[in-house]
Design a protein around this motif. Structure first.
Motif, PDB file in Angstrom:
ATOM      1  N   ARG A  49      51.282  12.254   1.753  1.00  0.00           N
ATOM      2  CA  ARG A  49      50.133  11.841   1.051  1.00  0.00           C
ATOM      3  C   ARG A  49      50.110  11.180  -0.265  1.00  0.00           C
ATOM      4  O   ARG A  49      49.303  10.143  -0.442  1.00  0.00           O
ATOM      5  N   ASP A  50      50.823  11.653  -1.039  1.00  0.00           N
ATOM      6  CA  ASP A  50      50.690  11.239  -2.336  1.00  0.00           C
ATOM      7  C   ASP A  50      51.461  10.109  -2.477  1.00  0.00           C
ATOM      8  O   ASP A  50      51.360   8.968  -3.246  1.00  0.00           O
ATOM      9  N   LYS A  53      49.244   7.305  -1.215  1.00  0.00           N
ATOM     10  CA  LYS A  53      48.124   7.078  -2.214  1.00  0.00           C
ATOM     11  C   LYS A  53      48.689   5.825  -3.238  1.00  0.00           C
ATOM     12  O   LYS A  53      48.208   4.972  -3.537  1.00  0.00           O
ATOM     13  N   GLN A  56      49.352   2.528  -1.689  1.00  0.00           N
ATOM     14  CA  GLN A  56      47.573   1.703  -1.359  1.00  0.00           C
ATOM     15  C   GLN A  56      47.502   1.328  -2.935  1.00  0.00           C
ATOM     16  O   GLN A  56      46.858   0.126  -2.900  1.00  0.00           O
ATOM     17  N   GLU A  57      47.367   2.209  -3.879  1.00  0.00           N
ATOM     18  CA  GLU A  57      47.047   1.771  -5.144  1.00  0.00           C
ATOM     19  C   GLU A  57      47.608   0.569  -5.751  1.00  0.00           C
ATOM     20  O   GLU A  57      47.027  -0.339  -6.334  1.00  0.00           O
TER      21      GLU A  57
END
Length: 447
Positions: A49-50, A53, A56-57
């Motif tokens: 998940r991290d 994330k 994506q950022e």
């Protein structure tokens, strides 16, 4: 290793490269596939998940979405995050001091004792004096196993005396290592089927007596997320300076390698991918990320080849090749050196380009077929007389039948080997002709 993840990621990025311009939706859809691929590879849920994330950022900026090659920019961001996930920079053992001390820990079946032998072999070949200490006094034949490995490597070993406790053995070995002027001492500590209070107490007492600079956990990568839980338990109970992941050749998913640093904070120092003494390699996060994304790892391939190939023999072989003087004994030598490089499936992972376009099953099938063919050819040549190896043209039908019977192969297998060798001879003639043409062209252009 990582075959499933590598195949899934390459498929996702191939589709992404097809877009001339990327939208936020394109990136989110692609990263959703990346997240699924990570979870299917048995990566820790929070880690996956991290990871997604962060990628994506970094991909939502104008420099990516409006880039001339947006798909390639996304791949670069994923590569950078993979490197960080694996620990960033390459970490080494702390071998300062004399002797440098390495305390190996691990559960039963993790390959701890074999790894001790591999480390001893690696450091002895680099010119260091190595002492092995057999501290696993509970597992049947553990001391004998380490003794055999010490004999193979050619280094000294300290064994437990009757009634001696593990901490007392460690203290005696530490004194002997200083008196004997050793460069490295490796303690092969005892294991258990699970981390329990008795093991933790024993390791703490042992560590207090020996004061090792390197407290390293040997982990079985094939057990997936459970290996991460084991690493956490050892880290909290004893403290760790690094990890060695074993049996990576038997783990097609790779979840342990991808999760263990992020969860524990401990660097991966080395990886094992086979049972031979040479099958232990330094872990480079950037190279591993490159292999997963299908870009190969040429540097590791060259380093591995340099470690097993004799340079003088290579020069002689090159001269023979240029003069078309190769015989079957040389061919046998090449096969045996190739086997020293480790499993062929691992070599495929290091090669960029066509080899990486195959999926995991195809690469495994090709690797298995190649290894079986090498074993077949090796047994056939070993069934020949020295004269036949040096003069393959004299091997007529009756000799071929005798050779086939001697190694338990078919006549067609012997014919296949000789045909392959003949093709290699034709290739060396072409190389020689090409060399002459290039020399002639060089003389012509320098006039």
């Amino acid at each position: 290793m990582f075959e499933n993840l590598s195949t899934a990621l390459q498929k996702t990025f191939k589709n992404l490269r097809g877009y001339g311009k990327l939208s936020e939706k394109n990136v989110k859809d692609a990263l959703r596939e990346v997240r699924l691929a990570l979870l299917e590879a048995d990566v820790n849920f929070k880690v996956a998940r991290d990871f997604v994330k962060r990628v994506q950022e970094s991909c939502m900026g104008e420099d990516v979405l409006n880039s001339v090659t947006p798909g390639q920019q996304v791949v670069k961001r994923v590569n950078d995050e993979l490197v960080e996930l694996f620990g960033g920079a390459h970490k080494e053992f702390d071998l300062a001091g004399k002797p440098a001390s390495v305390m190996l820990m691990g559960l039963h079946g993790s390959g701890k004792t074999t790894t001790a032998g591999k480390l001893a072999n690696r450091w002895k070949r680099s010119g260091r004096r190595v002492l092995l200490v057999a501290c696993d006094i509970r597992r049947p034949a553990a001391v004998e196993q380490l003794s055999i490995l010490a004999g193979q490597v050619g280094c000294d070993i300290v064994k437990p005396e009757p009634g001696e406790t593990v901490p007392a053995l460690g203290k005696r070995a530490a004194q002997l290592s200083c008196e004997g002027k050793y460069d490295v001492v490796i303690y092969d500590t005892g294991g258990r089927f699970q981390v329990d209070d008795e093991l933790v107490h024993e390791l703490k007492e042992f560590s207090a007596e020996t004061e090792p600079k390197n407290t390293v956990l040997v982990l079985d990568a094939a057990i997936g997320q459970e290996s991460v839980n084991v690493a956490e338990a050892f880290r909290d109970a004893v403290g760790l300076t690094g990890l060695i992941l074993t049996k990576l050749d038997g783990d097609a998913r790779g979840g342990a390698a991808l999760s263990v640093h992020a969860v524990t904070g401990c660097p991966i120092l080395m990886t094992g991918s086979g049972e031979k003494m040479e099958d232990l390699d330094p872990f480079y996060p950037d190279r591993m990320a490159s292999r997963i994304l299908g870009m190969g790892d040429v540097i590791s391939f060259v380093e591995k080849a340099q470690g097993v190939v004799d340079q003088d023999e290579a020069m002689k072989m090159q001269e023979k090749l240029m003069n078309n003087q190769l015989d079957l004994q040389d061919f046998l030598g090449q096969i045996q050196q190739m086997k020293k490089l480790g499993p062929i499936s691992n070599l495929f992972d290091m090669m960029p380009g066509n080899a990486m376009k195959l999926d995991g099953k195809q690469k495994e099938a090709m690797a298995t077929a190649s290894e079986l063919e090498m074993k077949k050819f090796e047994s056939i040549i070993q069934s020949m007389t020295p004269h036949e190896r040096r003069h393959p043209k004299e091997i007529d039908r009756s000799r071929r039948l005798r050779i086939a019977a001697g190694c338990g192969r078919k006549l067609a297998d012997v014919n296949q080997l000789l045909k392959r060798f003949e093709q290699m001879g034709k290739m060396s003639k072409q190389v020689k002709k090409m060399g002459k043409r290039l020399r002639h062209l060089k003389k012509f252009t320098t006039k």
